[in-house]
Design a protein around this motif. Sequence first.
Motif, PDB file in Angstrom:
ATOM      1  N   ALA A 161      30.875  12.922 -21.287  1.00 46.51           N
ATOM      2  CA  ALA A 161      29.707  13.028 -20.126  1.00 46.51           C
ATOM      3  C   ALA A 161      28.622  13.771 -20.298  1.00 46.51           C
ATOM      4  O   ALA A 161      27.473  13.325 -20.090  1.00 46.51           O
ATOM      5  N   ALA A 162      28.699  14.914 -20.740  1.00 41.42           N
ATOM      6  CA  ALA A 162      27.668  15.805 -21.187  1.00 41.42           C
ATOM      7  C   ALA A 162      26.735  15.136 -22.203  1.00 41.42           C
ATOM      8  O   ALA A 162      25.703  15.163 -22.021  1.00 41.42           O
ATOM      9  N   GLU A 163      27.215  14.815 -23.264  1.00 38.20           N
ATOM     10  CA  GLU A 163      26.462  14.124 -24.378  1.00 38.20           C
ATOM     11  C   GLU A 163      25.784  12.690 -23.578  1.00 38.20           C
ATOM     12  O   GLU A 163      24.674  12.535 -24.049  1.00 38.20           O
ATOM     13  N   LEU A 164      26.407  11.799 -23.111  1.00 38.64           N
ATOM     14  CA  LEU A 164      25.949  10.735 -22.515  1.00 38.64           C
ATOM     15  C   LEU A 164      24.733  11.134 -21.462  1.00 38.64           C
ATOM     16  O   LEU A 164      23.976  10.357 -21.512  1.00 38.64           O
ATOM     17  N   TYR A 165      24.975  12.138 -20.468  1.00 41.71           N
ATOM     18  CA  TYR A 165      23.987  12.451 -19.669  1.00 41.71           C
ATOM     19  C   TYR A 165      22.560  12.992 -20.502  1.00 41.71           C
ATOM     20  O   TYR A 165      21.690  12.696 -20.086  1.00 41.71           O
ATOM     21  N   GLY A 166      22.913  13.789 -21.580  1.00 43.09           N
ATOM     22  CA  GLY A 166      21.657  14.097 -22.380  1.00 43.09           C
ATOM     23  C   GLY A 166      20.991  12.842 -23.031  1.00 43.09           C
ATOM     24  O   GLY A 166      19.765  12.906 -23.084  1.00 43.09           O
ATOM     25  N   ARG A 167      21.727  12.024 -23.533  1.00 44.12           N
ATOM     26  CA  ARG A 167      21.057  10.739 -24.119  1.00 44.12           C
ATOM     27  C   ARG A 167      20.396  10.037 -23.034  1.00 44.12           C
ATOM     28  O   ARG A 167      19.110   9.464 -23.210  1.00 44.12           O
ATOM     29  N   ILE A 168      20.844   9.705 -21.742  1.00 46.08           N
ATOM     30  CA  ILE A 168      20.485   9.193 -20.654  1.00 46.08           C
ATOM     31  C   ILE A 168      18.992   9.839 -20.390  1.00 46.08           C
ATOM     32  O   ILE A 168      18.088   9.140 -19.995  1.00 46.08           O
ATOM     33  N   SER A 169      18.991  11.271 -20.282  1.00 47.01           N
ATOM     34  CA  SER A 169      17.921  12.042 -19.889  1.00 47.01           C
ATOM     35  C   SER A 169      17.024  12.029 -20.748  1.00 47.01           C
ATOM     36  O   SER A 169      15.731  12.192 -20.260  1.00 47.01           O
ATOM     37  N   ARG A 170      17.095  11.656 -21.919  1.00 45.58           N
ATOM     38  CA  ARG A 170      15.869  11.585 -22.853  1.00 45.58           C
ATOM     39  C   ARG A 170      15.380  10.076 -23.185  1.00 45.58           C
ATOM     40  O   ARG A 170      14.267  10.031 -23.595  1.00 45.58           O
ATOM     41  N   ASP A 171      15.887   9.441 -22.263  1.00 48.79           N
ATOM     42  CA  ASP A 171      15.127   7.921 -22.315  1.00 48.79           C
ATOM     43  C   ASP A 171      14.567   7.979 -20.700  1.00 48.79           C
ATOM     44  O   ASP A 171      15.288   7.505 -19.686  1.00 48.79           O
ATOM     45  N   HIS A 172      13.427   8.131 -20.550  1.00 45.96           N
ATOM     46  CA  HIS A 172      12.649   8.319 -19.359  1.00 45.96           C
ATOM     47  C   HIS A 172      13.012   6.724 -18.488  1.00 45.96           C
ATOM     48  O   HIS A 172      13.256   6.896 -17.251  1.00 45.96           O
TER      49      HIS A 172
END
Length: 88
Positions: free
Chosen positions: A17-28
């Motif tokens: 969940a944390a890694e997925l959130y990070g990936r999503i956050s990097r894609d505006h």
Amino acid sequence: MTASNVGAGRPLHASHAAELYGRISRDHALTQALFRQALQDPQGAVRRIVELGQEFNLPVTPQEVRSYVVSLEDSESKQWLIKARGGL
């Protein structure tokens, strides 16, 4: 303890969940699309996040998504949570 738990009872996919959130956050663009979806269809936004987890080989459950978002401290995530409260 089940096969889906490790350590002190933490779900195996908690770090996903944390890694997925990070990936999503990097894609505006993706972040904005999910935010807009959450405003109109909060459950659909959670389902889409779960789908993205599968696509990125970071499987998460809807509950893991909800728990992770609730645990965040940054103001932008808290704003998203307030807006999407109905579905989370």
